[in-house]
Design a protein around this motif. Structure first.
Motif, PDB file in Angstrom:
ATOM      1  N   UNK A  56      34.687  22.505 -44.996  1.00  0.00           N
ATOM      2  CA  UNK A  56      33.429  21.792 -44.107  1.00  0.00           C
ATOM      3  C   UNK A  56      32.782  20.564 -44.832  1.00  0.00           C
ATOM      4  N   UNK A  57      32.156  20.078 -43.661  1.00  0.00           N
ATOM      5  CA  UNK A  57      31.633  18.622 -44.256  1.00  0.00           C
ATOM      6  C   UNK A  57      30.005  18.644 -43.807  1.00  0.00           C
ATOM      7  N   UNK A  58      29.137  17.964 -44.379  1.00  0.00           N
ATOM      8  CA  UNK A  58      27.747  18.128 -44.276  1.00  0.00           C
ATOM      9  C   UNK A  58      27.234  16.911 -44.551  1.00  0.00           C
ATOM     10  N   UNK A  59      26.684  16.233 -43.915  1.00  0.00           N
ATOM     11  CA  UNK A  59      26.198  14.546 -43.994  1.00  0.00           C
ATOM     12  C   UNK A  59      24.732  14.482 -43.817  1.00  0.00           C
ATOM     13  N   UNK A  60      24.005  14.026 -44.602  1.00  0.00           N
ATOM     14  CA  UNK A  60      22.629  13.914 -44.199  1.00  0.00           C
ATOM     15  C   UNK A  60      22.296  12.485 -43.482  1.00  0.00           C
ATOM     16  N   UNK A  61      21.426  12.518 -42.460  1.00  0.00           N
ATOM     17  CA  UNK A  61      21.575  11.670 -41.713  1.00  0.00           C
ATOM     18  C   UNK A  61      20.584  10.222 -42.009  1.00  0.00           C
ATOM     19  N   UNK A  62      19.764  10.331 -42.953  1.00  0.00           N
ATOM     20  CA  UNK A  62      19.048   9.001 -43.360  1.00  0.00           C
ATOM     21  C   UNK A  62      19.796   8.487 -44.682  1.00  0.00           C
ATOM     22  N   UNK A  63      20.391   9.264 -45.673  1.00  0.00           N
ATOM     23  CA  UNK A  63      20.866   8.928 -46.857  1.00  0.00           C
ATOM     24  C   UNK A  63      22.336   8.745 -46.852  1.00  0.00           C
TER      25      UNK A  63
END
Length: 391
Positions: free
Chosen positions: A256-263
């Motif tokens: 699973x991958x999660x990416x924060x949009x701002x940083x």
């Protein structure tokens, strides 16, 4: 150079059942010229031979008051268009709404920009025939061309578009993508080889029905759609909004991958054994639960069944989950780009279950310490540290 009336008379003769050769002889034009006129008018199938003519000419014209346009009404439309009359004026003259006239002209104007009443009437007659003759039953040339393009991996939709592009003047060499699918999956509906179905990208043995039942069984009927996401997410004005997805390997293994949009800070989820909804929910709750509340405002995910337990995730993390439109991975562009970078460590077709949680943390750390042009060469780790320090 022949006047337009001669071309119209030629089309009228052929639509009345006269052979192309006989029509050319009557009008004193060359056979080659007549063939060109016929092709440009919107070619329909002809019976070959000296006495050959239109295969299925229209019967005697219907009288006024019928739902379908009569030959006389189409003749008035032809005369009106060539006289420069408006659709409203033509409609008033024949007792029809102007939209009926517009659709008729738009549907039956030939490639040379001319509306032929006899051709339009014959085409309408043939279109009403039931059952309709199938273009792929006897057209060997068309079947051969489709087979060649499918052998190169072309989709039926692309093939249909290119047939219309290359054979704009020849209706016999044009076919819809649905007709190609029917010929592939129902062998009585055409003459394409059954093995060509294996050339399709999904290689399905039969078509999957797109009906209301599939939508009614979706676990996301009550979920928030991406269109309901607040504006602060789209413009990256506020941190704490994430995008997520799975990287799939061989034998059903996944990460699973999660990416924060701002940083652009990335978190990897260890999914041992499977990526069922229960497994993915437990991993998300465990990893994102370590973040402060203001850094887990929302998560945007694809409509895969791995997030069917979204209600539990929302409750445990006190966040909101939004789901993309079907077949729209571009709506999670930040996550898609990050997954492409992660393929450096997790190659396609590899066994992803061999990677331990410590290895996933190491890979995530390497990616988070990489300078990003989108962050003015700062690193995601540094950007996230600034947010945590400010908090």
């Amino acid at each position: 150079m022949f006047p337009p009336d001669t071309r119209t008379e030629f089309v009228d003769l052929v639509c009345a059942g006269v052979s192309v050769n006989d029509a050319c002889r009557r009008l004193g034009v060359a056979r080659r010229t007549g063939s060109k006129w016929w092709n440009r008018s919107g070619r329909m199938k002809l019976d070959m031979g000296r006495e050959g003519g239109l295969s299925d000419p229209a019967p005697s014209p219907t009288g006024p008051g019928e739902r379908a346009l009569s030959l006389a009404e189409r003749g008035m439309i032809q005369m009106g268009r060539r006289s420069g009359m408006s659709y409203a004026d033509i409609g008033e003259a024949i007792g029809r709404n102007k939209s009926v006239v517009w659709r008729e002209v738009n549907r039956n104007t030939s490639s040379d920009g001319t509306y032929y009443a006899s051709r339009a009437h014959t085409k309408a007659h043939q279109s009403r025939r039931r059952p309709k003759p199938l273009k792929l039953v006897e057209n060997e040339a068309l079947c051969a061309l489709i087979a060649v393009w499918m052998g190169d991996g072309w989709s039926p939709k692309l093939i249909s578009s290119m047939l219309a592009f290359y054979f704009g003047d020849d209706q016999t060499m044009q076919v819809s993508h649905e007709t190609i699918y029917q010929a592939l999956y129902v062998q009585t509906r055409g003459s394409l080889r059954a093995d060509l179905a294996e050339k399709l990208s999904l290689k399905r043995k039969k078509r999957v029905p797109h009906d209301a039942d599939r939508k009614s069984n979706s676990p996301y009927k009550e979920a928030f759609k991406i269109s309901q996401r607040p504006a602060e997410v789209a413009d990256r004005a506020v941190p704490g909004h994430w995008e997520g997805d799975l990287i799939i390997g061989c034998d059903g293994t996944a990460i699973g991958t999660l990416v924060e949009r701002v940083t652009r800070f990335t978190i990897l989820l260890h999914l041992p054994g499977d990526h069922t909804a229960e497994t993915v929910a437990a991993a998300m709750i465990s990893e994102m639960g370590k973040l402060p509340d203001h850094l887990r405002r929302s998560v945007t995910w694809d409509r895969g069944t791995e997030l069917a337990e979204y209600a539990k995730i929302q409750t445990d993390l006190n966040t909101t989950l939004y789901f993309c439109d079907p077949h729209s991975p571009w709506q999670r562009g930040t996550n898609e780009n990050t997954n492409r970078l992660l393929r450096f460590w997790f190659e396609k077709g590899s066994d992803l279950s061999v990677h331990t949680p410590d290895e996933l943390r190491l890979v995530a750390a390497k990616l988070n310490r990489r300078p990003r042009p989108t962050l003015n060469l700062e690193t995601p780790a540094n950007r996230l540290a600034q947010l945590l320090l400010a908090a």
